[in-house]
Structure formats: structure tokens, C-alpha cells
Design a protein around this motif. Structure first.
Motif, PDB file in Angstrom:
ATOM      1  N   ALA A 162       0.848  -1.196   0.000  1.00 38.81           N
ATOM      2  CA  ALA A 162       0.000   0.000   0.000  1.00 38.81           C
ATOM      3  C   ALA A 162       0.882   1.243   0.000  1.00 38.81           C
ATOM      4  O   ALA A 162       2.048   1.198   0.397  1.00 38.81           O
ATOM      5  N   VAL A 163       0.286   2.338  -0.452  1.00 41.87           N
ATOM      6  CA  VAL A 163       0.911   3.657  -0.334  1.00 41.87           C
ATOM      7  C   VAL A 163      -0.060   4.556   0.420  1.00 41.87           C
ATOM      8  O   VAL A 163      -1.234   4.662   0.055  1.00 41.87           O
ATOM      9  N   VAL A 164       0.448   5.189   1.472  1.00 46.04           N
ATOM     10  CA  VAL A 164      -0.349   6.089   2.303  1.00 46.04           C
ATOM     11  C   VAL A 164      -0.012   7.531   1.944  1.00 46.04           C
ATOM     12  O   VAL A 164       1.157   7.920   1.950  1.00 46.04           O
ATOM     13  N   TYR A 165      -1.051   8.302   1.609  1.00 44.33           N
ATOM     14  CA  TYR A 165      -0.870   9.755   1.455  1.00 44.33           C
ATOM     15  C   TYR A 165      -1.220  10.381   2.792  1.00 44.33           C
ATOM     16  O   TYR A 165      -2.367  10.318   3.248  1.00 44.33           O
ATOM     17  N   SER A 166      -0.241  10.979   3.449  1.00 41.19           N
ATOM     18  CA  SER A 166      -0.412  11.366   4.846  1.00 41.19           C
ATOM     19  C   SER A 166      -0.774  12.834   5.006  1.00 41.19           C
ATOM     20  O   SER A 166       0.008  13.631   5.529  1.00 41.19           O
ATOM     21  N   CYS A 167      -1.981  13.171   4.583  1.00 40.64           N
ATOM     22  CA  CYS A 167      -2.519  14.510   4.858  1.00 40.64           C
ATOM     23  C   CYS A 167      -4.043  14.435   4.834  1.00 40.64           C
ATOM     24  O   CYS A 167      -4.632  14.195   3.771  1.00 40.64           O
ATOM     25  N   THR A 168      -4.650  14.619   5.989  1.00 37.51           N
ATOM     26  CA  THR A 168      -6.102  14.514   6.103  1.00 37.51           C
ATOM     27  C   THR A 168      -6.805  15.631   5.340  1.00 37.51           C
ATOM     28  O   THR A 168      -7.700  15.386   4.527  1.00 37.51           O
ATOM     29  N   SER A 169      -6.411  16.858   5.615  1.00 38.41           N
ATOM     30  CA  SER A 169      -7.115  18.004   5.037  1.00 38.41           C
ATOM     31  C   SER A 169      -6.936  18.079   3.525  1.00 38.41           C
ATOM     32  O   SER A 169      -7.878  18.428   2.802  1.00 38.41           O
ATOM     33  N   ALA A 170      -5.750  17.737   3.022  1.00 41.95           N
ATOM     34  CA  ALA A 170      -5.551  17.763   1.572  1.00 41.95           C
ATOM     35  C   ALA A 170      -6.355  16.663   0.886  1.00 41.95           C
ATOM     36  O   ALA A 170      -6.822  16.839  -0.250  1.00 41.95           O
ATOM     37  N   SER A 171      -6.533  15.526   1.562  1.00 42.55           N
ATOM     38  CA  SER A 171      -7.359  14.468   0.993  1.00 42.55           C
ATOM     39  C   SER A 171      -8.798  14.947   0.780  1.00 42.55           C
ATOM     40  O   SER A 171      -9.470  14.535  -0.160  1.00 42.55           O
ATOM     41  N   VAL A 172      -9.234  15.834   1.674  1.00 47.43           N
ATOM     42  CA  VAL A 172     -10.575  16.408   1.542  1.00 47.43           C
ATOM     43  C   VAL A 172     -10.612  17.466   0.439  1.00 47.43           C
ATOM     44  O   VAL A 172     -11.476  17.457  -0.439  1.00 47.43           O
ATOM     45  N   VAL A 173      -9.658  18.396   0.488  1.00 45.99           N
ATOM     46  CA  VAL A 173      -9.673  19.525  -0.442  1.00 45.99           C
ATOM     47  C   VAL A 173      -9.435  19.066  -1.882  1.00 45.99           C
ATOM     48  O   VAL A 173     -10.130  19.500  -2.809  1.00 45.99           O
ATOM     49  N   ILE A 174      -8.450  18.189  -2.084  1.00 49.72           N
ATOM     50  CA  ILE A 174      -8.167  17.684  -3.430  1.00 49.72           C
ATOM     51  C   ILE A 174      -9.270  16.728  -3.874  1.00 49.72           C
ATOM     52  O   ILE A 174      -9.651  16.691  -5.045  1.00 49.72           O
ATOM     53  N   GLY A 175      -9.769  15.949  -2.937  1.00 48.14           N
ATOM     54  CA  GLY A 175     -10.760  14.915  -3.221  1.00 48.14           C
ATOM     55  C   GLY A 175     -10.142  13.554  -2.979  1.00 48.14           C
ATOM     56  O   GLY A 175      -9.102  13.229  -3.563  1.00 48.14           O
ATOM     57  N   ASP A 176     -10.765  12.767  -2.123  1.00 48.32           N
ATOM     58  CA  ASP A 176     -10.182  11.488  -1.741  1.00 48.32           C
ATOM     59  C   ASP A 176      -9.984  10.577  -2.938  1.00 48.32           C
ATOM     60  O   ASP A 176      -8.934   9.936  -3.080  1.00 48.32           O
ATOM     61  N   ALA A 177     -10.976  10.493  -3.819  1.00 44.63           N
ATOM     62  CA  ALA A 177     -10.859   9.629  -4.999  1.00 44.63           C
ATOM     63  C   ALA A 177      -9.732  10.090  -5.908  1.00 44.63           C
ATOM     64  O   ALA A 177      -8.986   9.266  -6.461  1.00 44.63           O
ATOM     65  N   GLN A 178      -9.575  11.408  -6.047  1.00 51.24           N
ATOM     66  CA  GLN A 178      -8.513  11.945  -6.902  1.00 51.24           C
ATOM     67  C   GLN A 178      -7.138  11.620  -6.335  1.00 51.24           C
ATOM     68  O   GLN A 178      -6.204  11.295  -7.080  1.00 51.24           O
ATOM     69  N   VAL A 179      -6.985  11.713  -5.010  1.00 53.76           N
ATOM     70  CA  VAL A 179      -5.708  11.377  -4.383  1.00 53.76           C
ATOM     71  C   VAL A 179      -5.393   9.901  -4.593  1.00 53.76           C
ATOM     72  O   VAL A 179      -4.259   9.534  -4.950  1.00 53.76           O
ATOM     73  N   CYS A 180      -6.377   9.044  -4.392  1.00 54.80           N
ATOM     74  CA  CYS A 180      -6.149   7.606  -4.578  1.00 54.80           C
ATOM     75  C   CYS A 180      -5.795   7.292  -6.024  1.00 54.80           C
ATOM     76  O   CYS A 180      -4.906   6.470  -6.301  1.00 54.80           O
ATOM     77  N   ASP A 181      -6.468   7.936  -6.967  1.00 51.61           N
ATOM     78  CA  ASP A 181      -6.136   7.735  -8.389  1.00 51.61           C
ATOM     79  C   ASP A 181      -4.706   8.190  -8.678  1.00 51.61           C
ATOM     80  O   ASP A 181      -3.974   7.526  -9.424  1.00 51.61           O
ATOM     81  N   ALA A 182      -4.309   9.310  -8.095  1.00 53.25           N
ATOM     82  CA  ALA A 182      -2.954   9.823  -8.311  1.00 53.25           C
ATOM     83  C   ALA A 182      -1.906   8.856  -7.764  1.00 53.25           C
ATOM     84  O   ALA A 182      -0.851   8.649  -8.381  1.00 53.25           O
ATOM     85  N   ILE A 183      -2.173   8.246  -6.617  1.00 56.17           N
ATOM     86  CA  ILE A 183      -1.246   7.253  -6.061  1.00 56.17           C
ATOM     87  C   ILE A 183      -1.118   6.069  -6.992  1.00 56.17           C
ATOM     88  O   ILE A 183      -0.006   5.602  -7.300  1.00 56.17           O
ATOM     89  N   ARG A 184      -2.259   5.577  -7.472  1.00 54.66           N
ATOM     90  CA  ARG A 184      -2.236   4.384  -8.336  1.00 54.66           C
ATOM     91  C   ARG A 184      -1.583   4.669  -9.683  1.00 54.66           C
ATOM     92  O   ARG A 184      -0.998   3.770 -10.297  1.00 54.66           O
TER      93      ARG A 184
END
Length: 247
Positions: free
Chosen positions: A82-104
């Protein structure tokens, strides 16, 4: 110089499981909290992305374009659980699905974990749908997070913030301050408290906070740790907090 000609044997990989971390340039806390994993046979490999205080929706959104490249830098061409993106507020502002897509995109085939996705899963696993939310942020940065939890199906009994703008100060909040803030933030009829921000040093004192409140407590880092352990096939391992003891 003597070049040895004996047979060289290579293990498949040094550790059976590996987790990647994408942390902010200013992060003091995540790598420390995740340092408990190697003792369980899980390697932790971190990279950092640019971030400049203050913590505002605008500065958080500015990280969106850096996530994919950061994930790709972690052990290139090798698999991670797994890869963890470690920022709660940015996950909200950017969009959780968008962050997960960017990781993948940066690490194809890996499980993407954010504090929001992990936090939602953790609260549901604890059977908590009426919660209180505590953040170290300003009201401006807290409001989108509260809306995110409501859209995720949680009934917010109370929302509290500490009105800080510098994540380095958030990382220096004393344990006593965190516990006192948790007490003040827990609203009646709440089944759990969620403490946002991966900078806040709450994961290591979850037991103390739960003892003070009498309900389960999930922090950003305790949630992502729990999710990372599950991605590596570990569950019900014991440790701080009711969440870590779930089977």
C-alpha cells in the motif's frame, strides 16, 4: 583488489511486506508513528512532497500535482502492499478519490490509503456513525472536512477546531493539550471521536484519550496505521486503542 567469485544468493525481498508513505515536506509526525511497523516485519519507505504553510484550502490543493510523482519515487519497479498519502485536510480539499487515483498512477496495482478513506473504514468497523470531529485547523479548513464526513454518512454531533495555521505547531501540541481538547470536543451522544491531521501526535496516546472520554477514538495516523496493517494481512494485533484490537 580481490573480487570474490563465490555464489551470491539473493532473497526475494528483505521484508515480507512493504508500505510507502507520501508525507508533507513539513511533516514531523507520520514517520515516527509508522516506526512501529518494522518490528512486525513491515518495511516503511517514505518520500516527501512540497508544502508551504499556512494550512489553507489553497495551499493544500496545490499539492495535487505532486502526488503521482512522489508515489512513483518509492522503490521504483518494485511492489508495495500500500501507499499512504499522509494529509487529512488535503485528501478532503483535493478529493479522496482523486488522491487515490494519483497514487495508483504513480504506483500501479498498489492499494491507496488516505486518512479519510481509512478514517471512514475505521469508524464503520467500530460501529460508530454518530461522531464528534476535532481538528487543529482554522474554521475555514475544518468546514470542508465536516461536510466530507456528513456526505460520508456520519452524523456529526459536534465539530471543534484549535484555529492553528502552521502544521509545525500542530505537531508540537502537547499530549495534555490533545487530551483536554478531546474532552472539550466530544459532544453528547457521540459514539466516537475522530481527531484529524497527521501532524497531531494522538496515535501514541489513543488509550489515554479513550480512558478520558469513555468512547473509541480514531486519529488520522491511527486510522492509516490500521489500514496499512490490514493491507499487509495483519488484524487484531493489539496495541493502543480499541481500533487496533479489532479482529
Amino acid at each position: 583488489m580481490n573480487i570474490l567469485t563465490q555464489p551470491i544468493r539473493l532473497d526475494d525481498r528483505p521484508l515480507s511486506a512493504r508500505i510507502g508513505l507520501v508525507t508533507l515536506a513539513t511533516d514531523h509526525t507520520t514517520e515516527v508513528d509508522f516506526s512501529v511497523l518494522p518490528a512486525r516485519g513491515i518495511g516503511v519507505y517514505a518520500t516527501r512532497i512540497p508544502f508551504a504553510n499556512p494550512v489553507t484550502p489553497e495551499t493544500l490543493a496545490a499539492m495535487a500535482g505532486d502526488v503521482t510523482a512522489a508515489a512513483a519515487l518509492i522503490l521504483p519497479d518494485e511492489t508495495l502492499e500500500a501507499v499512504v498519502y499522509s494529509c487529512t485536510s488535503a485528501s478532503v480539499v483535493i478529493g479522496d478519490a482523486q488522491v487515490c487515483d494519483a497514487i495508483r498512477q504513480g504506483k500501479p496495482g498498489t492499494q491507496a490509503i488516505t486518512p479519510i478513506s481509512a478514517g471512514f473504514a475505521a469508524l464503520r468497523a467500530l460501529g460508530a456513525d454518530r461522531i464528534s470531529l476535532l481538528t487543529p485547523y482554522t474554521p475555514q479548513t475544518t468546514a470542508p472536512m465536516a461536510q466530507c464526513f456528513e456526505m460520508g454518512g456520519f452524523g456529526l454531533q459536534g465539530v471543534s477546531c484549535l484555529n492553528l495555521t502552521d502544521d509545525r505547531a500542530m505537531a508540537r501540541l502537547s499530549h495534555e493539550t490533545i487530551i483536554d481538547a478531546a474532552r472539550a470536543a466530544l459532544a453528547p451522544d457521540s459514539q466516537a471521536l475522530f481527531i484529524a491531521c497527521t501532524a497531531v501526535r494522538a496515535a501514541g496516546i489513543i488509550d489515554r484519550i479513550e480512558d478520558a472520554l469513555g468512547v473509541p477514538v480514531v486519529s488520522a495516523n491511527s486510522a492509516t496505521l490500521w489500514a496499512a496493517l490490514r493491507a499487509c494481512g495483519h488484524a487484531g494485533i493489539g496495541g493502543p486503542g480499541q481500533l487496533m484490537r479489532l479482529a
